[in-house]
Design a protein around this motif. Structure first.
Motif, PDB file in Angstrom:
ATOM      1  N   GLU A   1       0.742  -1.126  -0.015  1.00 40.58           N
ATOM      2  CA  GLU A   1       0.261  -0.107   0.004  1.00 40.58           C
ATOM      3  C   GLU A   1       0.827   1.374  -0.067  1.00 40.58           C
ATOM      4  O   GLU A   1       0.596   2.329  -0.516  1.00 40.58           O
ATOM      5  CB  GLU A   1      -0.904   0.054   1.019  1.00 40.58           C
ATOM      6  CG  GLU A   1      -2.090  -1.125   1.269  1.00 40.58           C
ATOM      7  CD  GLU A   1      -2.605  -1.349   2.368  1.00 40.58           C
ATOM      8  OE1 GLU A   1      -3.841  -1.902   2.540  1.00 40.58           O
ATOM      9  OE2 GLU A   1      -2.333  -0.607   3.472  1.00 40.58           O
ATOM     10  N   ILE A   2       2.107   1.202   0.366  1.00 39.18           N
ATOM     11  CA  ILE A   2       2.935   2.553   0.521  1.00 39.18           C
ATOM     12  C   ILE A   2       3.965   2.419  -0.147  1.00 39.18           C
ATOM     13  O   ILE A   2       4.906   3.456  -0.186  1.00 39.18           O
ATOM     14  CB  ILE A   2       3.293   2.457   2.048  1.00 39.18           C
ATOM     15  CG1 ILE A   2       4.354   1.319   2.513  1.00 39.18           C
ATOM     16  CG2 ILE A   2       2.266   2.592   3.029  1.00 39.18           C
ATOM     17  CD1 ILE A   2       4.970   1.566   3.981  1.00 39.18           C
ATOM     18  N   GLY A   3       4.199   1.708  -1.208  1.00 40.93           N
ATOM     19  CA  GLY A   3       5.106   1.673  -2.303  1.00 40.93           C
ATOM     20  C   GLY A   3       6.127   0.857  -2.485  1.00 40.93           C
ATOM     21  O   GLY A   3       6.803   1.033  -3.312  1.00 40.93           O
ATOM     22  N   PHE A   4       6.426  -0.060  -1.683  1.00 36.55           N
ATOM     23  CA  PHE A   4       7.075  -1.141  -1.700  1.00 36.55           C
ATOM     24  C   PHE A   4       6.947  -2.257  -2.741  1.00 36.55           C
ATOM     25  O   PHE A   4       5.755  -2.827  -2.460  1.00 36.55           O
ATOM     26  CB  PHE A   4       7.472  -1.714  -0.385  1.00 36.55           C
ATOM     27  CG  PHE A   4       8.298  -0.666   0.458  1.00 36.55           C
ATOM     28  CD1 PHE A   4       9.700  -0.877   0.342  1.00 36.55           C
ATOM     29  CD2 PHE A   4       7.773  -0.075   1.483  1.00 36.55           C
ATOM     30  CE1 PHE A   4      10.577   0.310   1.313  1.00 36.55           C
ATOM     31  CE2 PHE A   4       8.414   0.978   2.301  1.00 36.55           C
ATOM     32  CZ  PHE A   4       9.879   1.111   2.023  1.00 36.55           C
ATOM     33  N   ASP A   5       7.671  -2.554  -3.729  1.00 32.49           N
ATOM     34  CA  ASP A   5       7.093  -3.547  -4.654  1.00 32.49           C
ATOM     35  C   ASP A   5       8.102  -4.707  -4.738  1.00 32.49           C
ATOM     36  O   ASP A   5       7.915  -5.309  -5.609  1.00 32.49           O
ATOM     37  CB  ASP A   5       7.052  -2.978  -6.166  1.00 32.49           C
ATOM     38  CG  ASP A   5       8.445  -2.345  -6.332  1.00 32.49           C
ATOM     39  OD1 ASP A   5       9.329  -2.460  -5.863  1.00 32.49           O
ATOM     40  OD2 ASP A   5       8.560  -1.589  -7.499  1.00 32.49           O
ATOM     41  N   LEU A   6       8.763  -5.203  -3.837  1.00 36.95           N
ATOM     42  CA  LEU A   6       9.689  -6.205  -3.819  1.00 36.95           C
ATOM     43  C   LEU A   6       9.951  -6.719  -2.411  1.00 36.95           C
ATOM     44  O   LEU A   6      10.524  -5.872  -1.643  1.00 36.95           O
ATOM     45  CB  LEU A   6      10.839  -5.994  -4.507  1.00 36.95           C
ATOM     46  CG  LEU A   6      12.029  -7.093  -4.548  1.00 36.95           C
ATOM     47  CD1 LEU A   6      11.626  -8.441  -5.058  1.00 36.95           C
ATOM     48  CD2 LEU A   6      13.162  -6.432  -5.019  1.00 36.95           C
ATOM     49  N   ALA A   7      10.010  -8.031  -1.924  1.00 41.75           N
ATOM     50  CA  ALA A   7      10.031  -8.540  -0.698  1.00 41.75           C
ATOM     51  C   ALA A   7      10.865  -9.555  -0.806  1.00 41.75           C
ATOM     52  O   ALA A   7      10.775 -10.423  -1.578  1.00 41.75           O
ATOM     53  CB  ALA A   7       8.846  -9.044   0.051  1.00 41.75           C
ATOM     54  N   LEU A   8      12.023  -9.782  -0.089  1.00 41.30           N
ATOM     55  CA  LEU A   8      13.058 -10.703  -0.048  1.00 41.30           C
ATOM     56  C   LEU A   8      12.918 -11.713   1.002  1.00 41.30           C
ATOM     57  O   LEU A   8      12.726 -11.064   2.336  1.00 41.30           O
ATOM     58  CB  LEU A   8      14.555 -10.133   0.019  1.00 41.30           C
ATOM     59  CG  LEU A   8      15.677 -11.404   0.004  1.00 41.30           C
ATOM     60  CD1 LEU A   8      15.353 -12.379  -1.031  1.00 41.30           C
ATOM     61  CD2 LEU A   8      17.035 -10.528  -0.029  1.00 41.30           C
TER      62      LEU A   8
ATOM     63  N   ALA B   1      14.706 -16.716  -1.382  1.00 44.50           N
ATOM     64  CA  ALA B   1      16.039 -17.301  -1.225  1.00 44.50           C
ATOM     65  C   ALA B   1      16.176 -18.764  -1.478  1.00 44.50           C
ATOM     66  O   ALA B   1      15.237 -19.270  -0.801  1.00 44.50           O
ATOM     67  CB  ALA B   1      16.756 -16.705  -0.089  1.00 44.50           C
ATOM     68  N   VAL B   2      16.889 -19.194  -2.035  1.00 46.38           N
ATOM     69  CA  VAL B   2      17.192 -20.806  -2.191  1.00 46.38           C
ATOM     70  C   VAL B   2      18.616 -21.297  -2.275  1.00 46.38           C
ATOM     71  O   VAL B   2      19.548 -20.676  -2.957  1.00 46.38           O
ATOM     72  CB  VAL B   2      16.500 -21.304  -3.571  1.00 46.38           C
ATOM     73  CG1 VAL B   2      16.978 -20.702  -4.887  1.00 46.38           C
ATOM     74  CG2 VAL B   2      16.340 -22.653  -3.710  1.00 46.38           C
ATOM     75  N   ARG B   3      18.940 -22.341  -1.313  1.00 47.78           N
ATOM     76  CA  ARG B   3      20.186 -22.889  -1.389  1.00 47.78           C
ATOM     77  C   ARG B   3      20.102 -24.279  -2.063  1.00 47.78           C
ATOM     78  O   ARG B   3      19.593 -25.268  -1.593  1.00 47.78           O
ATOM     79  CB  ARG B   3      20.423 -22.816   0.016  1.00 47.78           C
ATOM     80  CG  ARG B   3      20.519 -21.317   0.509  1.00 47.78           C
ATOM     81  CD  ARG B   3      20.940 -21.339   2.316  1.00 47.78           C
ATOM     82  NE  ARG B   3      19.709 -22.200   2.860  1.00 47.78           N
ATOM     83  CZ  ARG B   3      19.873 -22.495   4.023  1.00 47.78           C
ATOM     84  NH1 ARG B   3      21.154 -22.310   4.613  1.00 47.78           N
ATOM     85  NH2 ARG B   3      18.935 -23.237   4.514  1.00 47.78           N
ATOM     86  N   PRO B   4      21.062 -24.392  -3.076  1.00 45.07           N
ATOM     87  CA  PRO B   4      21.114 -25.563  -3.890  1.00 45.07           C
ATOM     88  C   PRO B   4      21.391 -26.809  -2.851  1.00 45.07           C
ATOM     89  O   PRO B   4      20.843 -27.958  -3.156  1.00 45.07           O
ATOM     90  CB  PRO B   4      22.164 -25.536  -5.098  1.00 45.07           C
ATOM     91  CG  PRO B   4      21.958 -24.213  -5.211  1.00 45.07           C
ATOM     92  CD  PRO B   4      21.826 -23.404  -3.995  1.00 45.07           C
ATOM     93  N   THR B   5      22.127 -26.816  -1.885  1.00 42.22           N
ATOM     94  CA  THR B   5      22.532 -27.704  -0.850  1.00 42.22           C
ATOM     95  C   THR B   5      21.224 -28.468  -0.248  1.00 42.22           C
ATOM     96  O   THR B   5      21.310 -29.405   0.430  1.00 42.22           O
ATOM     97  CB  THR B   5      23.546 -27.532   0.061  1.00 42.22           C
ATOM     98  OG1 THR B   5      23.197 -26.032   0.494  1.00 42.22           O
ATOM     99  CG2 THR B   5      24.950 -27.410  -0.653  1.00 42.22           C
TER     100      THR B   5
ATOM    101  N   SER C   1      10.263 -14.852  -7.983  1.00 43.27           N
ATOM    102  CA  SER C   1      11.587 -14.684  -8.533  1.00 43.27           C
ATOM    103  C   SER C   1      12.433 -15.488  -7.302  1.00 43.27           C
ATOM    104  O   SER C   1      12.118 -15.619  -6.263  1.00 43.27           O
ATOM    105  CB  SER C   1      12.057 -13.324  -8.483  1.00 43.27           C
ATOM    106  OG  SER C   1      12.238 -12.498  -7.278  1.00 43.27           O
ATOM    107  N   LEU C   2      13.624 -15.923  -7.710  1.00 43.03           N
ATOM    108  CA  LEU C   2      14.610 -16.806  -6.607  1.00 43.03           C
ATOM    109  C   LEU C   2      15.783 -15.961  -6.513  1.00 43.03           C
ATOM    110  O   LEU C   2      16.145 -15.145  -7.356  1.00 43.03           O
ATOM    111  CB  LEU C   2      14.637 -18.074  -7.333  1.00 43.03           C
ATOM    112  CG  LEU C   2      13.897 -19.138  -7.104  1.00 43.03           C
ATOM    113  CD1 LEU C   2      12.515 -18.937  -7.576  1.00 43.03           C
ATOM    114  CD2 LEU C   2      14.325 -20.401  -7.662  1.00 43.03           C
ATOM    115  N   ASN C   3      16.214 -15.824  -5.391  1.00 41.37           N
ATOM    116  CA  ASN C   3      17.737 -15.507  -4.861  1.00 41.37           C
ATOM    117  C   ASN C   3      18.499 -16.754  -4.556  1.00 41.37           C
ATOM    118  O   ASN C   3      18.456 -17.173  -3.737  1.00 41.37           O
ATOM    119  CB  ASN C   3      17.615 -14.323  -3.878  1.00 41.37           C
ATOM    120  CG  ASN C   3      18.915 -13.717  -3.537  1.00 41.37           C
ATOM    121  OD1 ASN C   3      19.872 -13.713  -4.144  1.00 41.37           O
ATOM    122  ND2 ASN C   3      18.987 -13.458  -2.317  1.00 41.37           N
ATOM    123  N   LEU C   4      19.369 -17.042  -5.588  1.00 49.10           N
ATOM    124  CA  LEU C   4      20.117 -18.107  -5.057  1.00 49.10           C
ATOM    125  C   LEU C   4      21.370 -17.947  -4.255  1.00 49.10           C
ATOM    126  O   LEU C   4      21.966 -16.948  -4.390  1.00 49.10           O
ATOM    127  CB  LEU C   4      20.859 -18.589  -6.778  1.00 49.10           C
ATOM    128  CG  LEU C   4      21.709 -19.667  -6.630  1.00 49.10           C
ATOM    129  CD1 LEU C   4      21.158 -21.013  -6.370  1.00 49.10           C
ATOM    130  CD2 LEU C   4      22.647 -19.796  -7.710  1.00 49.10           C
TER     131      LEU C   4
END
Length: 338
Positions: free
Chosen positions: A38-45, A83-87, A110-113
């Protein structure tokens, strides 16, 4: 400029404040995600750790993937970077899980490797912990499998770490040609992998001068490989006050991490498990991901000026941490995003 934030799955970001009034609970992160849209943040990690590296190993932390699925159902605009960790994940099974969340979100996943760094966590959860370059070799295979099972059926792969035979994954993700993949890292192995296979580069906090060098380096690597431009994001810890005296008071409050505190052991393991270009002091580590180095600290005018410097060098988005998160994000939105 896009403004994103770290979801406080650990109950906060300060290693010297036990209770930051932001509990690691579904109720809190749901309220934060809905309000932040609502206040303008368009991405959450959404970070992935099975142990709490901020408050100490015995403190609670939320699971990244079930939290992401739930947030996908209650938000409507925000990109959810998990976030994703291959191990910790078989690539084909993770691809299936992620494709489902992509559908729930309407194509916002989306993914953060992350190629892992915490040996104790891996051992406590029965996961093999490899040396630094071996972890990146595993990540390269993992990404190859993930990318291909998302894009086509009847895919077969046989490598050192993974094997799949005649894989079929339906439904495919909504995002085309695939959900975006981001990654960070400062070692040669990391930068080579990221420039070859990822869509974005997420950096620890640093000055515009140092960030500019990293952007130039990754951009040059991409050009040499004939690949399209990347997105660039920077972690930042935000403190906005009306006077420099108030800023100094808040900095003093959050940076007095003492040797022997709950987070100090993890600080030592993090340093030994990474290959960073610069030494990280305990002051830097008082907040996560070198966030104070980015310099989004000061009066609204000072912070706006600093953001302008990052825009000039090609930064596309910030990933903010602050404490207490919701109240400080409201302040940031009122004075910066507006």
């Amino acid at each position: 400029m896009r403004y994103g934030y770290w979801l406080p799955v650990f109950g906060g970001w300060l290693r010297n404040v036990e209770d930051e009034q932001m509990q690691p609970s579904w109720d809190y992160v749901k309220r934060l995600a809905i309000r932040s849209e609502e206040i303008g943040f368009d991405l959450a990690l959404i970070a992935e750790l099975n142990l709490n590296d901020i408050k100490g190993e015995h403190a609670p932390s939320l699971d990244a993937w079930s939290t992401a699925a739930a947030l996908a159902a209650v938000t409507s605009k925000q990109e959810l970077m998990v976030a994703v960790r291959p191990t910790f994940h078989n690539p084909a099974l993770l691809a299936k899980q992620a494709a489902n969340i992509d559908h729930i979100s309407g194509g916002r996943l989306s993914l953060n490797l992350v190629s892992s760094w915490w040996k104790d966590e891996a051992e406590k959860y029965g996961v093999n912990f490899e040396q630094h370059d071996d972890r990146y070799a595993r990540s390269a295979e993992w990404l190859e499998v993930l990318d291909n099972v998302w894009k086509k059926d009847n895919y077969t792969f046989e490598g050192k770490f993974y094997k799949v035979k005649d894989n079929i994954l339906q439904p495919k993700p909504i995002s085309s040609p695939r959900p975006p993949i981001y990654a960070g890292g400062e070692s040669e192995a990391a930068k080579d992998l990221i420039s070859s296979t990822c869509d974005g580069y997420v950096m620890h906090g640093d000055s515009p001068e140092l960030i500019a060098r990293r952007i130039a380096d990754l951009s040059e690597r991409r050009d040499k490989k004939g690949l399209p431009p990347m997105q660039f994001g920077v972690a930042a810890y935000s403190i906005i006050r009306n006077s420099n005296a108030e800023v100094k008071k808040e900095l003093d409050r959050i940076t007095n991490v003492q040797e022997g505190s709950s987070g100090y052991k993890n600080y030592q393991q993090w340093i030994s498990g990474t290959q960073l270009e610069q030494q990280v002091s305990l002051y830097d580590y008082s907040v996560s991901n070198r966030g104070l180095r980015t310099g989004l600290v000061g009066t609204p005018a000072q912070v706006q000026e600093e953001i302008g410097e990052f825009e000039k060098i090609g930064v596309n988005f910030f990933l903010l941490q602050c404490s207490p998160q919701l109240e400080e994000m409201e302040r940031f939105a009122d004075t910066i995003i507006q």
